[in-house]
Design an enzyme around this catalytic site. Structure first.
Site, PDB file in Angstrom:
ATOM      1  N   LYS A 171       0.837  -1.832   0.424  1.00  0.00           N
ATOM      2  CA  LYS A 171      -0.097  -0.494   0.256  1.00  0.00           C
ATOM      3  C   LYS A 171       0.935   1.350   0.076  1.00  0.00           C
ATOM      4  CE  LYS A 171      -4.821  -1.741   1.096  1.00  0.00           C
ATOM      5  NZ  LYS A 171      -4.778  -3.563   1.777  1.00  0.00           N
ATOM      6  N   SER A 214       1.403 -10.140  -0.322  1.00  0.00           N
ATOM      7  CA  SER A 214       0.990  -8.477  -0.435  1.00  0.00           C
ATOM      8  C   SER A 214       1.640  -7.546   0.701  1.00  0.00           C
ATOM      9  CB  SER A 214      -0.901  -8.522  -0.272  1.00  0.00           C
ATOM     10  OG  SER A 214      -1.459  -9.194  -0.364  1.00  0.00           O
TER      11      SER A 214
HETATM   12  C1  LIG Z   1      -4.952  -3.719   1.566  1.00  0.00           C
HETATM   13  C2  LIG Z   1      -4.744  -5.464   1.133  1.00  0.00           C
HETATM   14  C3  LIG Z   1      -4.907  -5.569   0.569  1.00  0.00           C
HETATM   15  C4  LIG Z   1      -5.858  -6.100  -0.943  1.00  0.00           C
HETATM   16  O1  LIG Z   1      -5.576  -5.087  -1.537  1.00  0.00           O
HETATM   17  P1  LIG Z   1      -7.177  -3.971  -1.706  1.00  0.00           P
HETATM   18  O2  LIG Z   1      -6.325  -2.855  -2.764  1.00  0.00           O
HETATM   19  O3  LIG Z   1      -8.214  -3.411  -0.646  1.00  0.00           O
HETATM   20  O4  LIG Z   1      -7.729  -4.778  -2.800  1.00  0.00           O
HETATM   21  C5  LIG Z   1      -4.406  -7.604   0.045  1.00  0.00           C
HETATM   22  N1  LIG Z   1      -3.140  -7.836   1.395  1.00  0.00           N
HETATM   23  C6  LIG Z   1      -2.564  -6.879   2.061  1.00  0.00           C
HETATM   24  C7  LIG Z   1      -1.904  -7.434   3.024  1.00  0.00           C
HETATM   25  C8  LIG Z   1      -3.515  -5.442   1.992  1.00  0.00           C
HETATM   26  O5  LIG Z   1      -3.143  -4.972   3.011  1.00  0.00           O
END
Ligand SMILES: *Cc1c(COP(=O)(O)O)cnc(C)c1O
Length: 318
Positions: free
Chosen positions: A51, A301
Site C-alpha cells: 500500500k 502483499s
Molecule cells: C489492502 C491489502 C490487500 C487488498 O488490496 P485491495 O486493493 O483492497 O484489494 C491485500 N493484502 C494486503 C496485505 C493488504 O494490505
C-alpha cells in the site's frame, strides 16, 4: 479507468519512496503446481505492505493541504502515515474498532494520529470525509482512486520486467485497488495474461458485489485475512468495474486453508506473511490453483501479522 501511462508515471514518481521488491521461485510450490511458481515478495516493502506504492503516488501528487487522512484496516493507514512524514505533512488515520492493536501502534509510531471510530470500515470513512469537509484535509482513499490504483499497478510493471513469460498472476482481493492496478499494467503489456483474484469466504465484498452485478455491503467478519475485510463502497467509481472487466477467475478460501498457507510459507519458504498475503500459496496447497499453463506469480502483499497470532498458527492452534 487507469492506463499504462499513468502507471508508468507513478513508477517514476514513487521510485525514490519505495523499495523494488524481489521476485523469486518457490521450489516446493512448483513441485505441487505442475509448473513454475514465483513469489513477488512485496511483504518486504517498507511499512510491510504494497500500500506504500499507492499512498506515495497519491500523496506526492497533492498541492497545498492541511494534512492527509484516510480510513484503513491498517496497512493503507500505515502507508499513508509513512508517505506523509516523508513529504512533511500531518496525517490523521481513521479506523474501525475491528483493527488489531499492533496495527494501531504501528501507525502512531509513524507520527500520525490514529482515530478509532465506528464499527465498520464504511463508518470510519465518514470521519475522514468530515475532516475533508470541515478541516481542509485531503482524502487518500485505500483503493478507489486513480492515483492509488496507478501506484499499486507499478507492481505489475516490476513483475513483467523480471518475468516477461509470466502466464498468470494471483492477487489478494479486497477493495480491488491492487488487482485493478496490477491487471491494468499486466494486460496492457501482455493481453493474454491471466488475472486471478483471491479472497476469503468470510465477508468478501467484491465477490458479493460481482455476483450481484453492482456494489453491495457485506457483514464484516473476523478473518485471518483481516486486510481483506471491509466493503468496496456503494458509490464505488473505479475498482468494481476494473475488477469485473480485468479478472479471469475468483477463488474464495476457508479460514483453515488460509492458516495452512501462512504455515507453509513460514516453514518451507522462511517468509512471515499475514493472512491476506498467504491466499495464493493457500490456493495452490488446496489444489484450487496450478501452473500447468505456464509460470504463475503469487503476490505476497503484506507481512504485518500479530506475532502471537503467527505463532499460534505455526503451532496448528488456528
Ligand atoms: C489492502 C491489502 C490487500 C487488498 O488490496 P485491495 O486493493 O483492497 O484489494 C491485500 N493484502 C494486503 C496485505 C493488504 O494490505
Amino acid at each position: 479507468m487507469v492506463g499504462l501511462d499513468e502507471i508508468r508515471m507513478a513508477a517514476a514518481r514513487i521510485a525514490p519512496m519505495i523499495r523494488r521488491t524481489p521476485l523469486r521461485v518457490s521450489r516446493g510450490l512448483t513441485d505441487m503446481a505442475g509448473g513454475p511458481v514465483w513469489l513477488k515478495c512485496e511483504h518486504h516493502q517498507e511499512t510491510g505492505a504494497f500500500k506504500l506504492r499507492g499512498a506515495s503516488n497519491a500523496a506526492a501528487g497533492l498541492g497545498r493541504v492541511a494534512g492527509v487522512t484516510t480510513a484503513s484496516t491498517g496497512n493503507h493507514g500505515r502507508a499513508l502515515a509513512h508517505a506523509a512524514r516523508a513529504l512533511g505533512i500531518p496525517a490523521v488515520i481513521c479506523m474501525s474498532r475491528l483493527v488489531p492493536a499492533n496495527k494501531i501502534a504501528a501507525i502512531e509510531a509513524l507520527g500520525a494520529e490514529a482515530r478509532i471510530t465506528g464499527a465498520s470500515q464504511d463508518e470510519a470513512f465518514d470521519e475522514a470525509r468530515r475532516l475533508v469537509r470541515e478541516e481542509g484535509f485531503a482524502l487518500v482513499p485505500p483503493f478507489d482512486d486513480a492515483a492509488v490504483i496507478a501506484g499499486q499497478g507499478t507492481l505489475g510493471l516490476e513483475i513483467l520486467e523480471d518475468l516477461p513469460e509470466a502466464a498468470a498472476i494471483a492477487i489478494p482481493l479486497s477493495g480491488g485497488g491492487l488487482l485493478a492496478g496490477v491487471a491494468a499494467a499486466a494486460r496492457a503489456l501482455r493481453p493474454d495474461i491471466r488475472i486471478i483474484g483471491i479472497s476469503m469466504e468470510r465477508g468478501a465484498a467484491m465477490a458479493a458485489s460481482l455476483a450481484a452485478g453492482h456494489p453491495v455491503d457485506v457483514e464484516e467478519l473476523e478473518t485471518l485475512a483481516d486486510s481483506l475485510g471491509g466493503g468496496i463502497g456503494l458509490e464505488n467509481r473505479l475498482t468494481f468495474a476494473m475488477c469485473r472487466d480485468l479478472m479471469d477467475d475468483l477463488i474464495l478460501l476457508e479460514e483453515a486453508e488460509i492458516a495452512a498457507g501462512i504455515r507453509w510459507l513460514a516453514r518451507e519458504e522462511g517468509e512471515t506473511v499475514e493472512g491476506a498475503a498467504a491466499v495464493g500459496a493457500a490456493a495452490v496447497l488446496a489444489g484450487r490453483l496450478d501452473a500447468r499453463a505456464g509460470p504463475l506469480v503469487l503476490l505476497l502483499s503484506g507481512g504485518n501479522i500479530d506475532p502471537a497470532l503467527h505463532a499460534a498458527i505455526l503451532k496448528g492452534e488456528r
